[in-house]
Structures are given as structure tokens and as C-alpha cells.
Scaffold this motif. Structure first.
Motif, PDB file in Angstrom:
ATOM      1  N   GLU A 293       0.946  -1.261   0.151  1.00 13.39           N
ATOM      2  CA  GLU A 293       0.079  -0.011  -0.062  1.00 13.39           C
ATOM      3  C   GLU A 293       0.700   1.326   0.063  1.00 13.39           C
ATOM      4  O   GLU A 293       1.948   1.287   0.701  1.00 13.39           O
ATOM      5  CB  GLU A 293      -1.059  -0.092   1.393  1.00 13.39           C
ATOM      6  N   GLU A 294       0.425   2.467  -0.700  1.00 11.22           N
ATOM      7  CA  GLU A 294       1.029   3.653  -0.704  1.00 11.22           C
ATOM      8  C   GLU A 294       1.401   4.170   0.564  1.00 11.22           C
ATOM      9  O   GLU A 294       0.392   3.926   1.675  1.00 11.22           O
ATOM     10  CB  GLU A 294       0.173   4.495  -1.606  1.00 11.22           C
ATOM     11  N   GLY A 295       2.476   4.884   0.945  1.00 11.07           N
ATOM     12  CA  GLY A 295       2.485   5.515   2.460  1.00 11.07           C
ATOM     13  C   GLY A 295       3.099   4.663   3.234  1.00 11.07           C
ATOM     14  O   GLY A 295       3.407   4.816   4.521  1.00 11.07           O
ATOM     15  N   LEU A 296       3.497   3.178   2.823  1.00  9.21           N
ATOM     16  CA  LEU A 296       4.045   2.472   4.041  1.00  9.21           C
ATOM     17  C   LEU A 296       5.362   2.884   4.147  1.00  9.21           C
ATOM     18  O   LEU A 296       6.156   3.281   3.328  1.00  9.21           O
ATOM     19  CB  LEU A 296       3.709   0.904   3.491  1.00  9.21           C
ATOM     20  N   SER A 297       5.834   2.509   5.437  1.00  9.79           N
ATOM     21  CA  SER A 297       7.189   3.104   5.581  1.00  9.79           C
ATOM     22  C   SER A 297       8.278   2.170   4.816  1.00  9.79           C
ATOM     23  O   SER A 297       7.697   1.044   4.636  1.00  9.79           O
ATOM     24  CB  SER A 297       7.701   3.144   7.210  1.00  9.79           C
ATOM     25  N   ALA A 298       9.427   2.750   4.825  1.00  9.75           N
ATOM     26  CA  ALA A 298      10.604   1.837   3.979  1.00  9.75           C
ATOM     27  C   ALA A 298      10.782   0.360   4.674  1.00  9.75           C
ATOM     28  O   ALA A 298      10.751  -0.565   4.002  1.00  9.75           O
ATOM     29  CB  ALA A 298      11.844   2.685   4.006  1.00  9.75           C
ATOM     30  N   MET A 299      10.700   0.525   6.071  1.00  8.62           N
ATOM     31  CA  MET A 299      10.753  -0.698   6.868  1.00  8.62           C
ATOM     32  C   MET A 299       9.623  -1.610   6.620  1.00  8.62           C
ATOM     33  O   MET A 299      10.028  -2.956   6.758  1.00  8.62           O
ATOM     34  CB  MET A 299      11.098  -0.422   8.134  1.00  8.62           C
ATOM     35  N   GLY A 300       8.463  -1.259   6.713  1.00  7.45           N
ATOM     36  CA  GLY A 300       7.242  -1.829   6.421  1.00  7.45           C
ATOM     37  C   GLY A 300       7.156  -2.468   5.059  1.00  7.45           C
ATOM     38  O   GLY A 300       6.709  -3.760   4.993  1.00  7.45           O
ATOM     39  N   LYS A 301       7.642  -2.035   4.161  1.00 11.73           N
ATOM     40  CA  LYS A 301       7.751  -2.382   2.795  1.00 11.73           C
ATOM     41  C   LYS A 301       8.820  -3.493   2.786  1.00 11.73           C
ATOM     42  O   LYS A 301       8.558  -4.830   2.257  1.00 11.73           O
ATOM     43  CB  LYS A 301       8.411  -1.428   1.814  1.00 11.73           C
ATOM     44  N   ILE A 302       9.945  -3.362   3.543  1.00  9.24           N
ATOM     45  CA  ILE A 302      11.033  -4.570   3.439  1.00  9.24           C
ATOM     46  C   ILE A 302      10.347  -5.896   3.936  1.00  9.24           C
ATOM     47  O   ILE A 302      10.651  -6.974   3.751  1.00  9.24           O
ATOM     48  CB  ILE A 302      12.284  -4.035   4.323  1.00  9.24           C
ATOM     49  N   GLU A 303       9.872  -5.471   5.007  1.00  2.48           N
ATOM     50  CA  GLU A 303       9.278  -6.789   5.837  1.00  2.48           C
ATOM     51  C   GLU A 303       8.093  -7.402   4.936  1.00  2.48           C
ATOM     52  O   GLU A 303       7.925  -8.719   5.237  1.00  2.48           O
ATOM     53  CB  GLU A 303       8.618  -6.168   7.408  1.00  2.48           C
ATOM     54  N   LYS A 304       7.389  -6.734   4.268  1.00  4.53           N
ATOM     55  CA  LYS A 304       6.417  -7.411   3.383  1.00  4.53           C
ATOM     56  C   LYS A 304       6.702  -7.947   2.197  1.00  4.53           C
ATOM     57  O   LYS A 304       6.196  -9.034   1.447  1.00  4.53           O
ATOM     58  CB  LYS A 304       5.231  -6.521   3.041  1.00  4.53           C
ATOM     59  N   LEU A 305       8.159  -7.891   1.588  1.00  9.36           N
ATOM     60  CA  LEU A 305       8.400  -8.081   0.434  1.00  9.36           C
ATOM     61  C   LEU A 305       9.454  -9.608   0.368  1.00  9.36           C
ATOM     62  O   LEU A 305      10.460  -9.573   0.248  1.00  9.36           O
ATOM     63  CB  LEU A 305       9.272  -7.138  -0.236  1.00  9.36           C
ATOM     64  N   THR A 306       8.537 -10.592   0.743  1.00  8.04           N
ATOM     65  CA  THR A 306       9.363 -11.710   1.182  1.00  8.04           C
ATOM     66  C   THR A 306       9.750 -12.645  -0.212  1.00  8.04           C
ATOM     67  O   THR A 306      10.842 -12.945  -0.270  1.00  8.04           O
ATOM     68  CB  THR A 306       8.232 -12.789   1.783  1.00  8.04           C
ATOM     69  N   TYR A 307       8.679 -12.474  -1.223  1.00  9.12           N
ATOM     70  CA  TYR A 307       9.509 -12.876  -2.408  1.00  9.12           C
ATOM     71  C   TYR A 307      10.535 -12.352  -3.031  1.00  9.12           C
ATOM     72  O   TYR A 307      11.582 -13.059  -3.628  1.00  9.12           O
ATOM     73  CB  TYR A 307       8.247 -13.422  -3.416  1.00  9.12           C
ATOM     74  N   VAL A 308      10.340 -11.213  -2.817  1.00 11.76           N
ATOM     75  CA  VAL A 308      11.605 -10.272  -3.609  1.00 11.76           C
ATOM     76  C   VAL A 308      13.026 -10.823  -2.700  1.00 11.76           C
ATOM     77  O   VAL A 308      13.879 -10.891  -3.416  1.00 11.76           O
ATOM     78  CB  VAL A 308      11.378  -8.605  -3.381  1.00 11.76           C
ATOM     79  N   LYS A 309      12.735 -10.969  -1.402  1.00  8.91           N
ATOM     80  CA  LYS A 309      14.019 -11.270  -0.760  1.00  8.91           C
ATOM     81  C   LYS A 309      14.464 -12.871  -1.279  1.00  8.91           C
ATOM     82  O   LYS A 309      15.726 -12.896  -1.360  1.00  8.91           O
ATOM     83  CB  LYS A 309      13.805 -11.296   0.793  1.00  8.91           C
ATOM     84  N   TRP A 310      13.549 -13.411  -1.353  1.00 11.53           N
ATOM     85  CA  TRP A 310      13.955 -14.949  -1.970  1.00 11.53           C
ATOM     86  C   TRP A 310      14.750 -14.680  -3.289  1.00 11.53           C
ATOM     87  O   TRP A 310      15.713 -15.564  -3.603  1.00 11.53           O
ATOM     88  CB  TRP A 310      12.816 -15.831  -2.047  1.00 11.53           C
ATOM     89  N   CYS A 311      14.372 -14.148  -4.211  1.00  5.46           N
ATOM     90  CA  CYS A 311      14.842 -13.752  -5.384  1.00  5.46           C
ATOM     91  C   CYS A 311      16.553 -13.114  -5.163  1.00  5.46           C
ATOM     92  O   CYS A 311      17.179 -13.694  -5.890  1.00  5.46           O
ATOM     93  CB  CYS A 311      14.132 -12.828  -6.398  1.00  5.46           C
ATOM     94  N   ILE A 312      16.445 -12.390  -4.373  1.00  6.44           N
ATOM     95  CA  ILE A 312      17.864 -11.609  -4.309  1.00  6.44           C
ATOM     96  C   ILE A 312      18.643 -12.828  -3.505  1.00  6.44           C
ATOM     97  O   ILE A 312      19.840 -12.996  -3.843  1.00  6.44           O
ATOM     98  CB  ILE A 312      17.721 -10.442  -3.132  1.00  6.44           C
ATOM     99  N   GLU A 313      18.058 -13.628  -2.680  1.00  4.46           N
ATOM    100  CA  GLU A 313      19.017 -14.845  -1.983  1.00  4.46           C
ATOM    101  C   GLU A 313      19.436 -15.661  -3.099  1.00  4.46           C
ATOM    102  O   GLU A 313      20.638 -16.110  -3.044  1.00  4.46           O
ATOM    103  CB  GLU A 313      18.333 -15.368  -0.903  1.00  4.46           C
ATOM    104  N   GLU A 314      18.504 -15.981  -3.801  1.00  4.20           N
ATOM    105  CA  GLU A 314      18.808 -17.007  -4.883  1.00  4.20           C
ATOM    106  C   GLU A 314      19.768 -16.610  -5.965  1.00  4.20           C
ATOM    107  O   GLU A 314      20.677 -17.320  -6.182  1.00  4.20           O
ATOM    108  CB  GLU A 314      17.459 -17.704  -5.511  1.00  4.20           C
ATOM    109  N   SER A 315      19.617 -15.387  -6.289  1.00  2.00           N
ATOM    110  CA  SER A 315      20.610 -14.559  -7.265  1.00  2.00           C
ATOM    111  C   SER A 315      22.021 -14.444  -6.475  1.00  2.00           C
ATOM    112  O   SER A 315      23.091 -14.720  -7.176  1.00  2.00           O
ATOM    113  CB  SER A 315      20.139 -13.147  -7.309  1.00  2.00           C
ATOM    114  N   MET A 316      22.043 -14.332  -5.290  1.00  2.00           N
ATOM    115  CA  MET A 316      23.481 -14.348  -4.557  1.00  2.00           C
ATOM    116  C   MET A 316      23.850 -15.812  -4.066  1.00  2.00           C
ATOM    117  O   MET A 316      25.110 -15.912  -3.937  1.00  2.00           O
ATOM    118  CB  MET A 316      23.353 -13.636  -3.149  1.00  2.00           C
TER     119      MET A 316
END
Length: 444
Positions: A293-316
Motif C-alpha cells: 500500500e502507498e504510504g507504507l514506511s520503508a521498513m514496512g515494505k521490506i518486511e512485506k517483500l518476502t518473495y523479492v527477498k527470496w529472489c535476491i538470496e537465490e541470485s546471491m
């Protein structure tokens, strides 16, 4: 004393192929591992044995379980420290431990929460410069972005862009020369005779002078910037309550620049390439991004972007920026059926370990679901994107937050299309992508 090593390659094979190995050692490593298993050795004449491994247990032994018996090699401590000072990456022994304890609190999660605000703002500003609807080399964009994120997070500077660009140019020039000096030690006399070493040492003094001026200005200022420099200036040693000197601060800041911007730029470039060439994963990333959702804090976004994190981990996993590390045995040691002599250098190839069929199914495929909650625990024993043990990268949390926010910010705005299916790599001090071209189109 009888020592036992893995199978040894004849040194003449290494000598005959030295120029190609210098350019890219990964094919040589791959060949050695495929012939001899997860470890092999080389015995140079008049020097101690060198051992190479992609074995997870040996890696944990030298980096974690018996780490006190191993020092970083001169490649890391001597060559690098000449140009970037005696910071966390290049220091060893008691001094390293003292610095680690002092600096560690600056990278705790609650401290990073202040930095992610600066981080997100910087990322969004950098992404304004992306060329649209044309084939573009991704790495320079990510390199520029990552440098500015480190610079802003360290100094929260506002006006003096020219100074930062000069510092960026110096650091990149020094990194290139460090690689040449490490890879071509036989040319050291030539570098010295032609004045190249002196020229690069002058760049070292200039970079230190720039950072010294920033520190002095901050010491005189009463303003609070909520950046890393503020945290480092306030940090006190446990034993005597003193703070770091300017020279110590400069050493650590240079290390943050060197270790913190190119590695992240590499990882982001590989991640966007892998997403562009794996449309199904990319669609899942975009679907997740569109739920934020718009207006969510940066940290709030990070905590919700689970699949994005998996992709970064698999890339690394596939392309670990710190693709290899080394340690030298201080005393004789025994592990995994081997008995090695003190002075033995052990190289750990994270690149090969992360693709070792013994640990990973379909090791060369991009499968982000490997890092889902149910799979993560099993894979953690074979996954070392930031090293392991007490010397694990201090900025790993910072880097992951930065990468999640970059993937979110870019794919919120742009669709990406890959022109090249395959990507070339240059295994230098870090694993660098070559020819990673993408086309960025505004999302409707």
C-alpha cells in the motif's frame, strides 16, 4: 610429521595455463572439482601447499568452528590495506576484534531503521536517471546507485556532489589497480619503475584527505544527521571509553565504500538479469510489489517483500559477489580426513559451493523458492553469501535492505526485458557481471 592433503594437481599444469587462469580462474576451479571431488590441492615449488575447496563442512571448520587457527592471507591484509587502510576487512587479531565490537552496534536492526529512510530516498532519486526504451548496460546504473546509497548513509551529504563523484572515481580507480597488482605480482617492478604505484598512492592520500575534511566538519557541527558517521563518532571503546581517531574512522569509511558499493551493484545487476530471464519469477515479484500500500514506511515494505527477498538470496547463491575467500593456517590442523601443515592456504570457492550438486538440486537453475521457510533451514548449512563465522560481513543487513528497496522501487515503475539470455562474469576481487543489458519500459 605426515600430512594428508586432497589430490594434488601437478604444478606445471597450473604454470602452463597461468595467463588464462589469471584472467578467469573459475573454469580451472570447476575442472579441478569435477576431477577430484569437493577439494583439491596444488604444491608450488619452494612454497606451502595451497588447497581449494567447495566443501561446506571444511568451510564451516575454518571460518567458524576453528576460526582462531586461521588468518586472512597477505592478499587481503597486505595488498588491500596498502590502499584502503586497516579497517574491518583488512585488520586481524586483537585489533580486528576490538574494532568489530565497537562498530557492530551501528549495524543492528534498530539503527538500520533510521538509515532505510535515507536509503529509500536515495534509491528513488537515482532511478530517475534510467534511460527508457533502449538497450542499456545495467551495471553502471546499479554501481552509481549503490555508491550514492553508501555515501548518503555514511555522510547524509546534501550539496557537494562534485566531492562525492571525485571520491567515487578514486575508489574505482584504486580497485582496478589492486586487482592488477594481485593478479600480476611479477609486474610489480614495472608498476614501481613507471611510477604507477606512486600515482595510486597519491590517490589514496587524496581520498583520505576528502574523508578527513568531512569528519572534521562533522566534529565541529552540532547537527544530528542520523547517518553512519554520527554513529561511528559516538561509538566508545569498552576498555577505556575513548572514540576512534580520524585515521581509524577514515580506514573504516574507506572499507565501507570498497566493500559496500561494488558488491551490492554486482548483486543487483545479477538479480535484475535473472528476473528478466525468468518471467514467471518476475511476475510473482511484480504481483507482490503491487500489494504494497502507498504510504507504507520503508521498513514496512521490506518486511512485506518476502518473495523479492527470496529472489535476491537465490541470485546471491548463483552469483555470490564475494565469490571466494582464503585463510592461512596458523598451526597444523586436522579436518575431513585431512591433516594440513601450518602455513597452508585454503581457498573457499563460494561460487562452486553454491553450485555443488551434493547440496543443491538443479544447482544452476534460478529457483527462489529454495529460500521459503520450509526449505531455508536445510539450505542454510550450504549458503554463504556474506561469508561465515565471526568475520561474516558486518553490513549484510544493510545490503539486503538496500537490494529489496531497489528491486521494489525499480519494478514498481518499470517493466524489464532482457536482450541476452546468458550473462558473462569477471571473477575479480568481487564477481562482476559483464554485458548485462536490459530494456526498461515504463509500466502502464
Amino acid at each position: 610429521m605426515t600430512y594428508r592433503y586432497p589430490n594434488k594437481l601437478p604444478f606445471f599444469q597450473l604454470f602452463l595455463r597461468s595467463s588464462s587462469i589469471t584472467r578467469n580462474p573459475i573454469p580451472f576451479h570447476k575442472e579441478g572439482f569435477s576431477k577430484h571431488g569437493s577439494s583439491f590441492a596444488i604444491k608450488p615449488p619452494f612454497a606451502k601447499t595451497v588447497m581449494l575447496t567447495r566443501d561446506a563442512e571444511i568451510t564451516k571448520h575454518i571460518l567458524q568452528k576453528n576460526h582462531r587457527n586461521y588468518n586472512k592471507s597477505k592478499i587481503q591484509t597486505k595488498f588491500l590495506s596498502k590502499y584502503v587502510g586497516k579497517g574491518l576487512l583488512t585488520a586481524s587479531g586483537d585489533y580486528w576484534l576490538k574494532q568489530r565490537r565497537l562498530i557492530q552496534p551501528a549495524f543492528h536492526k534498530e539503527k538500520l531503521q533510521k538509515l532505510v529512510v535515507i536509503m529509500e530516498r536515495t534509491i528513488q532519486k537515482q532511478l530517475e536517471n534510467i534511460p527508457e526504451n533502449q538497450i542499456t548496460d545495467t551495471y553502471p546504473i546499479m554501481n552509481e546507485l549503490a555508491f550514492h546509497v553508501v555515501a548518503k548513509s555514511l555522510f547524509n551529504y546534501s550539496s557537494d556532489e562534485n566531492t562525492m563523484h571525485r571520491l567515487q572515481k578514486i575508489i574505482e580507480t584504486l580497485q582496478d589497480f589492486i586487482i592488477r597488482e594481485i593478479r600480476q605480482p611479477h609486474k610489480k617492478w614495472w608498476y614501481k619503475m613507471t611510477g604507477m604505484i606512486q600515482k595510486h598512492m597519491e590517490l589514496v592520500y587524496e581520498s583520505r584527505s576528502i574523508i578527513h575534511k568531512i569528519i572534521e566538519e562533522r566534529r565541529k557541527s552540532n547537527e544530528n544527521h542520523d547517518d553512519l558517521l554520527d554513529m561511528l563518532l559516538k561509538a566508545k571503546y569498552e576498555d577505556d571509553g575513548t572514540s576512534m581517531t580520524n585515521d581509524q574512522l577514515i580506514d573504516e569509511i574507506l572499507i565501507f565504500f570498497v566493500a559496500g558499493h561494488e558488491t551490492t551493484a554486482n548483486a543487483l545487476t545479477f538479480t535484475f538479469h535473472l528476473l528478466a530471464t525468468n518471467p514467471e519469477a518476475c511476475q510473482k515479484v511484480i504481483a507482490e510489489i503491487d500489494t504494497i500500500e502507498e504510504g507504507l514506511s520503508a521498513m514496512g515494505k521490506i518486511e512485506k517483500l518476502t518473495y523479492v527477498k527470496w529472489c535476491i538470496e537465490e541470485s546471491m547463491r548463483l552469483y555470490p559477489p564475494a565469490w571466494i575467500t582464503d585463510r592461512v593456517a596458523i598451526e597444523d590442523d586436522s579436518f575431513a580426513g585431512y591433516h594440513i601443515e601450518k602455513g597452508t592456504m585454503i581457498g573457499v570457492s563460494f561460487y562452486e559451493l553454491h553450485r555443488n550438486e551434493q547440496y543443491w538440486e538443479r544447482p544452476n537453475d534460478f529457483i527462489p523458492e529454495r529460500f521459503s521457510e520450509e526449505s531455508r533451514k536445510k539450505n542454510a548449512a550450504y549458503y554463504f553469501p556474506f561469508g561465515a563465522g565471526p568475520r561474516m560481513c558486518i553490513g549484510n543487513g544493510f545490503a539486503v535492505y538496500e537490494m529489496i528497496l531497489t528491486v521494489y522501487s525499480l519494478l514498481k515503475k518499470y517493466a524489464i526485458k532482457s536482450v541476452e539470455k546468458d550473462i558473462q562474469i569477471a571473477p575479480l576481487i568481487t564477481l562482476k557481471p559483464l554485458g548485462a543489458t536490459l530494456k526498461f519500459t515504463k509500466r502502464m
